[in-house]
Design an enzyme around this catalytic site. Structure first.
Site, PDB file in Angstrom:
ATOM      1  N   CYS A  69       5.726 -33.329  -1.554  1.00  0.00           N
ATOM      2  CA  CYS A  69       6.510 -34.571  -1.631  1.00  0.00           C
ATOM      3  C   CYS A  69       5.729 -35.664  -2.362  1.00  0.00           C
ATOM      4  O   CYS A  69       6.299 -36.439  -3.141  1.00  0.00           O
ATOM      5  CB  CYS A  69       6.862 -35.064  -0.232  1.00  0.00           C
ATOM      6  SG  CYS A  69       7.735 -33.855   0.774  1.00  0.00           S
TER       7      CYS A  69
HETATM    8  C1  BEZ Z   1       5.267 -30.590   1.234  1.00  0.00           C
HETATM    9  O1  BEZ Z   1       5.836 -31.603   0.847  1.00  0.00           O
HETATM   10  O2  BEZ Z   1       4.197 -30.268   0.769  1.00  0.00           O
HETATM   11  C2  BEZ Z   1       5.882 -29.697   2.273  1.00  0.00           C
HETATM   12  C3  BEZ Z   1       6.699 -30.235   3.244  1.00  0.00           C
HETATM   13  C4  BEZ Z   1       7.250 -29.408   4.213  1.00  0.00           C
HETATM   14  C5  BEZ Z   1       7.001 -28.044   4.167  1.00  0.00           C
HETATM   15  C6  BEZ Z   1       6.218 -27.508   3.155  1.00  0.00           C
HETATM   16  C7  BEZ Z   1       5.652 -28.340   2.194  1.00  0.00           C
END
Ligand code: BEZ
Length: 212
Positions: free
Chosen positions: A45
């Site tokens: 994110c």
């Molecule tokens: C991420 O943004 O890295 C992420 C968020 C939830 C699950 C897996 C990755």
């Protein structure tokens, strides 16, 4: 029920990193990319939100506003924004909705509990100035999105609206387009496509991109 293409998207009022937002008022006459992510302070994110900030001039060129969403609160967003700016070398130039009460996530069907329990997955909604849903894409939490692809689709949608063309496989800005099948009248064809067209088949007619 989930939103379908062509539906009028629902309005909402929700807190954000830039204060309370009434969605319709905030959107005004712009196109909007509304996109959710699972959680603040997560790696994928962080890279995505930085990438969208870096693409601001591309969104602006197309008359598009961007707005992100997760179920974290405003304080969490404000802290995380500092990390995004530090690590992605950008200024975050759009709001992040703080959807702690799931008000927006529920009406936009952004939580898919069999994939990710109680958190929003990666949805993308492209909404036109009439508040109609024009594109909806859903990604799993583990896959970061390609926002250049979202820009490519917006280019295609805007061309269709303005020039009655559709775009073929892997089309990119500047490539030939296809004439929408509903136009068959020779006079209308001549008026709308002054650069001419190539009838590969009666239903497959290629024309140079009209605005190039
Ligand atoms: C991420 O943004 O890295 C992420 C968020 C939830 C699950 C897996 C990755």
């Amino acid at each position: 029920m989930s939103l379908r293409l062509g539906d009028t998207v629902p309005n909402f009022t929700q807190a954000s990193s830039e204060g309370e937002i009434n969605f319709y008022d905030w959107a005004g006459d712009s196109w909007v990319v509304l996109f959710s992510h699972p959680k603040d302070y997560t790696p994928v994110c962080t890279t995505e939100l930085g990438a969208v900030a870096r693409l601001k001039s591309e969104f602006d060129k197309r008359g598009v506003k961007t707005i992100a969403l997760s179920v974290d609160d405003v304080d969490s967003h404000m802290g995380w924004i500092k990390d995004i700016e530090e690590t992605q070398k950008v200024t975050l130039n759009y709001p992040i909705l703080a959807d702690g009460d799931r008000k927006v996530s529920d009406i936009y069907d952004m939580i898919h509990p069999n994939s990710l329990n109680n958190l929003t997955i990666r949805t993308v909604f492209v909404i036109d100035p009439q508040k109609k849903l024009r594109l909806s894409i859903t990604y799993p939490a583990s896959t970061g999105r390609n926002f250049n692809e979202i820009l490519r689709v917006i280019d295609s949608l805007q061309l269709t609206d303005k020039y009655s063309v559709a775009t073929p496989v892997d089309w990119k800005d500047g490539d030939d387009c296809v004439i929408v099948p509903s136009i068959t009248d020779p006079k209308e064809l001549a008026e709308k496509f002054p650069k001419g067209y190539t009838p590969v088949k009666p239903y497959l007619r290629m024309t140079p991109q009209p605005n190039k």
